[in-house]
Design an enzyme around this catalytic site. Structure first.
Site, PDB file in Angstrom:
ATOM      1  N   LYS A  19     -12.472 -88.880  -0.932  1.00  0.00           N
ATOM      2  CA  LYS A  19     -11.849 -89.772   0.315  1.00  0.00           C
ATOM      3  C   LYS A  19     -12.576 -89.246   1.610  1.00  0.00           C
ATOM      4  O   LYS A  19     -13.047 -90.287   2.418  1.00  0.00           O
ATOM      5  CB  LYS A  19     -10.590 -89.651   0.269  1.00  0.00           C
ATOM      6  N   LYS A  26      -8.196 -87.505  12.206  1.00  0.00           N
ATOM      7  CA  LYS A  26      -7.682 -86.576  11.495  1.00  0.00           C
ATOM      8  C   LYS A  26      -8.623 -86.293  10.345  1.00  0.00           C
ATOM      9  O   LYS A  26      -8.957 -85.522   9.744  1.00  0.00           O
ATOM     10  CB  LYS A  26      -6.282 -86.947  10.700  1.00  0.00           C
TER      11      LYS A  26
END
Ligand code: NAP
Length: 293
Positions: A166, A234
């Site tokens: 990811k 993030k």
């Protein structure tokens, strides 16, 4: 299946709704109140949602949130039965994922990291793409749930590999979007018609799903969050941390981090990650618009 779904944000709420639609018995929990899913039981704590659940599926913001939801007061780990599976669709640190998985393994609980791509539209449509890390046989048991929420599952290897994958996917999305936003800004300044540029991009080797997704929103000047900037920032930081741990340099991503840092300082953290286009426009003294040239 009996599922506890923890985290009803932009993604989680639609994912849980799709599980209900597919006939699963779902209990939901969200940190702040007022978020419900029709047909699902609302629980007062992660532990209460987890009691009797075969699967605990999480979709919360970040590594700290996953830790709190699992191991904090009223956390799901207190109610997990041996044989249960934790599936985590939050995007979090791969190394923390391995630590969390080890912690629950002692109680006979399996972990599948199952981050996803497709954003809000695919979450609503049940057409997410998952990249999973974990044991093949455990993934097979989750198949009916993956099918209810998504269209494809890529098994990337053992626990942690889904999260690692990811990060490398979002690294590319961040760089592709930055390239697209810079191209739109320069193109507009040079008098190129954006409505003529877009079909050319998509007919050429530059074509991209990021452009497919973001162009209609940009043309409408709609920067409401599908994937909030604070979460993209993030993910950029998670990728840079992972790169540092493994002694890899990512100069392009470091540059994009600076752009998103400035955007967050300018108050764009809760807008979509497409919003920093407006900073480029401001510097260039232009606005990207449909039919502007
Ligand atoms: P979101 O709308 O901001 O929702 C975040 C969820 O996490 C909310 O339910 C929030 O609860 C909860 N949360 C945050 N901190 C918490 C804590 N300390 N303890 C318990 N719960 C906490 O985010 P989202 O877009 O749904 O994204 C969720 C995850 O999926 C993130 O990891 C994101 O990176 C990933 N993801 C998002 C997209 C996308 O396009 N949006 C795509 C792929 C992956 P409250 O409601 O109380 O704030």
């Amino acid at each position: 299946m009996r599922v506890a779904f923890l985290g009803l944000g932009i993604m989680g709420r639609s994912m849980a709704a799709n599980l209900v639609k597919a006939g699963h018995e779902v209990a939901v929990w969200n940190r702040s109140g007022g978020k419900e899913v029709e047909g699902a039981r609302s629980a007062a704590s992660p532990a209460e949602a987890t009691t009797n659940a075969e699967v605990v599926w999480m979709c919360v913001s970040d590594t700290k949130a996953v830790e709190a939801v699992l191991f904090g007061p009223g956390g799901a780990a207190h109610a997990l039965a041996a044989g249960a599976i934790i599936a985590d669709s939050s995007t979090i640190s791969p190394s923390a994922t391995m630590r969390f998985a080890d912690r629950v393994k002692a109680g006979g609980v399996d972990w599948v990291d199952a981050p996803m791509t497709g954003s809000k539209i695919a979450a609503e449509a049940g057409s997410l793409i998952f990249m999973a890390g974990g044991d093949e046989a455990v993934l097979a048991r989750l198949q009916p749930l993956f099918q209810a929420m998504g269209k494809q599952v890529f098994h990337m290897g053992e626990t942690g590999k889904g999260q690692a994958t990811k990060l490398v996917m979002n690294l590319q999305i961040a760089l592709i979007y930055e390239g697209f936003a810079e191209a739109l800004t320069l193109g507009t300044k040079l008098g190129v018609d954006v409505e003529k540029l877009l079909p050319l991009i998509q007919a050429s080797m530059v074509r991209s799903g990021v452009v497919d997704y973001k162009a209609p929103f940009i043309l409408k000047r709609d920067f409401s969050p599908n994937f909030p900037l604070r979460l993209m920032l993030k993910d950029i930081r998670l990728a840079l941390d992972a790169a540092k741990e493994s002694r890899v340099r990512l100069p392009g991503l470091e540059a994009v981090e600076e752009v998103y840092d400035v955007a967050a300082e300018e108050g764009q953290q809760d807008l979509d990650y497409a919003a920093p286009l407006t900073l480029l426009e401001k510097l260039a003294g232009v606005e990207v618009k449909a039919g502007s040239n």
